[in-house]
Scaffold this motif. Structure first.
Motif, short mmCIF file in Angstrom:
data_model
loop_
_atom_site.label_atom_id
_atom_site.label_comp_id
_atom_site.label_asym_id
_atom_site.label_seq_id
_atom_site.Cartn_x
_atom_site.Cartn_y
_atom_site.Cartn_z
N VAL A 296 5.83 2.86 10.21
CA VAL A 296 5.13 2.27 9.07
C VAL A 296 5.18 3.24 7.89
CG1 VAL A 296 3.62 0.93 10.57
CG2 VAL A 296 2.85 3.16 9.73
N ALA A 297 4.91 2.71 6.73
CA ALA A 297 4.95 3.51 5.50
C ALA A 297 3.66 3.33 4.71
CB ALA A 297 6.15 3.12 4.65
N THR A 298 3.38 4.30 3.88
CA THR A 298 2.27 4.21 2.95
C THR A 298 2.60 5.05 1.72
OG1 THR A 298 -0.14 4.33 2.72
CG2 THR A 298 0.94 6.19 3.83
N GLY A 299 1.65 5.16 0.81
CA GLY A 299 1.87 5.94 -0.39
C GLY A 299 0.68 6.85 -0.64
N PHE A 300 0.77 7.64 -1.70
CA PHE A 300 -0.31 8.52 -2.11
C PHE A 300 -0.71 8.12 -3.53
CE2 PHE A 300 2.05 10.79 1.13
CZ PHE A 300 1.03 11.17 1.99
N PRO A 301 -1.74 7.28 -3.66
CA PRO A 301 -2.08 6.69 -4.95
C PRO A 301 -2.42 7.72 -6.02
CG PRO A 301 -3.21 5.54 -3.16
CD PRO A 301 -2.59 6.76 -2.57
N MET B 203 -2.80 7.63 -16.14
CA MET B 203 -4.19 7.75 -15.70
C MET B 203 -4.47 9.05 -14.95
SD MET B 203 -4.46 4.99 -12.55
CE MET B 203 -6.09 5.57 -12.07
N SER B 204 -3.44 9.78 -14.55
CA SER B 204 -3.64 11.06 -13.88
C SER B 204 -2.35 11.86 -13.98
CB SER B 204 -4.01 10.86 -12.40
OG SER B 204 -2.88 10.44 -11.66
N ASP C 65 -4.64 7.25 -8.32
CA ASP C 65 -6.08 7.21 -8.53
C ASP C 65 -6.76 8.10 -7.49
OD1 ASP C 65 -8.78 6.66 -8.68
OD2 ASP C 65 -8.59 4.53 -8.21
N GLN C 66 -7.17 9.29 -7.92
CA GLN C 66 -7.72 10.28 -6.97
C GLN C 66 -9.20 10.09 -6.69
OE1 GLN C 66 -6.54 14.17 -8.40
NE2 GLN C 66 -4.47 13.87 -7.63
N GLN C 67 -9.85 9.21 -7.44
CA GLN C 67 -11.28 9.01 -7.23
C GLN C 67 -11.57 7.97 -6.15
OE1 GLN C 67 -13.38 11.12 -8.85
NE2 GLN C 67 -11.41 11.94 -9.56
N TYR C 68 -10.79 6.90 -6.14
CA TYR C 68 -11.05 5.80 -5.20
C TYR C 68 -9.91 5.56 -4.23
CZ TYR C 68 -11.36 0.98 -3.54
OH TYR C 68 -11.36 -0.13 -2.74
N ALA C 69 -8.73 5.26 -4.78
CA ALA C 69 -7.63 4.80 -3.93
C ALA C 69 -7.10 5.88 -2.99
CB ALA C 69 -6.49 4.25 -4.81
N LEU C 70 -6.89 7.09 -3.51
CA LEU C 70 -6.31 8.14 -2.66
C LEU C 70 -7.21 8.50 -1.47
CD1 LEU C 70 -4.01 10.14 -2.13
CD2 LEU C 70 -5.17 11.76 -3.65
N PRO C 71 -8.51 8.74 -1.67
CA PRO C 71 -9.35 9.06 -0.50
C PRO C 71 -9.35 7.95 0.55
CG PRO C 71 -10.49 9.64 -2.53
CD PRO C 71 -9.26 8.89 -2.94
N LEU C 72 -9.38 6.68 0.07
CA LEU C 72 -9.38 5.56 1.01
C LEU C 72 -8.05 5.48 1.76
CD1 LEU C 72 -11.46 3.40 1.74
CD2 LEU C 72 -10.38 1.88 0.08
N ASN C 73 -6.96 5.71 1.05
CA ASN C 73 -5.65 5.67 1.70
C ASN C 73 -5.51 6.80 2.71
OD1 ASN C 73 -3.37 3.69 0.73
ND2 ASN C 73 -2.32 5.46 1.57
N GLU D 100 -1.02 0.14 1.49
CA GLU D 100 -1.40 1.08 0.44
C GLU D 100 -2.56 0.50 -0.35
OE1 GLU D 100 0.45 3.70 -3.27
OE2 GLU D 100 1.81 2.82 -1.80
N ILE D 101 -3.41 1.39 -0.84
CA ILE D 101 -4.59 1.05 -1.62
C ILE D 101 -4.30 1.25 -3.10
CG2 ILE D 101 -7.02 1.61 -2.05
CD1 ILE D 101 -6.57 0.44 0.72
N GLY D 102 -4.78 0.32 -3.94
CA GLY D 102 -4.77 0.53 -5.38
C GLY D 102 -3.47 0.24 -6.09
N LEU D 103 -2.73 -0.75 -5.61
CA LEU D 103 -1.47 -1.12 -6.26
C LEU D 103 -1.72 -2.22 -7.29
CD1 LEU D 103 0.76 -1.03 -3.07
CD2 LEU D 103 0.82 0.59 -4.98
N ASN D 104 -0.65 -2.60 -8.00
CA ASN D 104 -0.74 -3.63 -9.04
C ASN D 104 0.21 -4.78 -8.74
OD1 ASN D 104 -2.60 -2.34 -11.04
ND2 ASN D 104 -1.02 -0.74 -10.99
N SER D 105 0.05 -5.86 -9.49
CA SER D 105 0.87 -7.05 -9.24
C SER D 105 2.35 -6.75 -9.37
CB SER D 105 0.48 -8.17 -10.22
OG SER D 105 0.58 -7.74 -11.56
N TRP D 106 2.73 -5.87 -10.32
CA TRP D 106 4.15 -5.58 -10.51
C TRP D 106 4.73 -4.73 -9.38
CZ3 TRP D 106 0.64 -4.71 -14.61
CH2 TRP D 106 0.04 -3.45 -14.62
N ASP D 107 3.87 -4.02 -8.65
CA ASP D 107 4.33 -3.26 -7.48
C ASP D 107 4.67 -4.18 -6.32
OD1 ASP D 107 3.75 -0.60 -8.59
OD2 ASP D 107 1.65 -1.11 -8.30
N LEU D 108 3.96 -5.31 -6.22
CA LEU D 108 3.94 -6.09 -4.99
C LEU D 108 4.56 -7.48 -5.07
CD1 LEU D 108 0.26 -5.29 -3.91
CD2 LEU D 108 2.37 -4.26 -3.02
N ALA D 109 4.62 -8.08 -6.26
CA ALA D 109 4.98 -9.50 -6.34
C ALA D 109 6.34 -9.81 -5.73
CB ALA D 109 4.92 -9.97 -7.79
#
Length: 285
Positions: free
Chosen positions: A174-179, A45-46, A181-189, A226-235
């Motif tokens: 604490v930890a986070t990521g850099f999504p 996607m990017s 998705d640069q349109q929505y998730a990254l700016p919010l994160n 983190e913003i904008g993850l998927n079920s396979w990232d988190l389950a």
């Protein structure tokens, strides 16, 4: 005890777990042989969302092994889904009603794998009627296998894990990521990052949500969002954290479920502060 019927024999949760461990270990060992030796790199996607034939090969290996043991089970893997949040949500929704659903990220941390940065894992979860009952996260380079079974605790190196003792956000790592998705998730994160950096002891970003979650479970991190993850990232990671005594919600503090994309995970002690800080920064969703 959750059980399944196959060829007249009862297949219990122990067998589910054994298959998950075996799949993660075999995929991880194969991935190690491909480190620095992949043939083709593509973007999804990017330009930050990478995939190689190793991701696809790992998923194929895991799927084949799982369906050999449990041919009636459903399977949801990252590489079998079109890129983008809409496609991910639709793929999950189509399988949420299935009795047994395996949720797999064949390499969580593909960018790290591509660069030889040693922070990537195989993530495998099994959900029963929408609830995760087995979670395995395997780091092949460190040979660390993080394992959780619903109601039975979480383990690494065969030892019971428990979350860290920090009781304030200010004392937390604490930890986070850099999504991607640069349109929505990254700016919010980034809004969350800017707000939290002055409030915590420090922030880390390793590039694998599943491994960050495992590190929260093991007490190596106090929290992760983190913003904008998927079920396979988190389950799988969600069960690791919960079974280690921690807490997993969405970034607004609502209970975790398989459809959550914006996640907050912690040792539990700092969870309220973490969610409040994200909410005040308008960085929750």
């Amino acid at each position: 005890m959750v059980s399944d019927q196959q060829d007249g024999a009862i297949i219990g949760r122990k067998s589910f777990t054994a298959v998950a461990i075996n799949c993660a270990a075999k995929a991880g060992e194969w991935i190690k042989t491909k480190l620095g030796n992949y043939e083709k790199l593509d973007t999804k996607m990017s330009a930050q969302d990478l995939v190689t034939e190793v991701d696809k090969g790992s998923e194929k290996l895991i799927k084949r092994l799982i369906l050999t043991h449990f041919p009636d089970h459903s399977f949801l893997g990252e590489e079998g889904v079109e890129p983008g949040p809409e496609a991910s949500a639709k793929a999950l929704e189509s399988k949420l009603q299935d009795e047994y659903l395996w949720i797999v990220d064949p390499i969580d941390g593909t960018t790290n794998f591509v660069h030889g940065f040693p922070f990537f894992v195989v993530s495998i979860a099994l959900a029963y009627r929408g609830e995760v009952i087995v979670g395995v996260v395997y780091d092949p380079l460190k040979d660390e296998l993080f394992l959780a079974e619903k109601g039975k605790g979480a383990y690494v190196h065969g030892k019971r894990m428990s979350v860290s003792p920090e009781d304030t956000l200010g004392s937390g790592l604490v930890a986070t990521g850099f999504p991607a998705d640069q349109q929505y998730a990254l700016p919010l994160n980034m809004k969350g990052l800017q707000a939290l950096a002055p409030q915590v002891r420090n922030i880390r970003s390793g590039g694998s949500a599943a491994l960050h979650m495992a590190y929260v479970a093991a007490g190596r991190l106090s929290g992760f969002w983190e913003i904008g993850l998927n079920s396979w990232d988190l389950a799988a990671g969600s069960l690791l954290v919960q079974e280690s005594g921690g807490q997993v919600t969405d970034t607004s503090g609502r209970p975790y479920h398989l459809g959550v994309r914006n996640v907050a995970a912690s040792n539990g002690h700092i969870h309220g502060e973490l969610v409040d800080a994200l909410t005040k920064a308008e960085a929750a969703e």
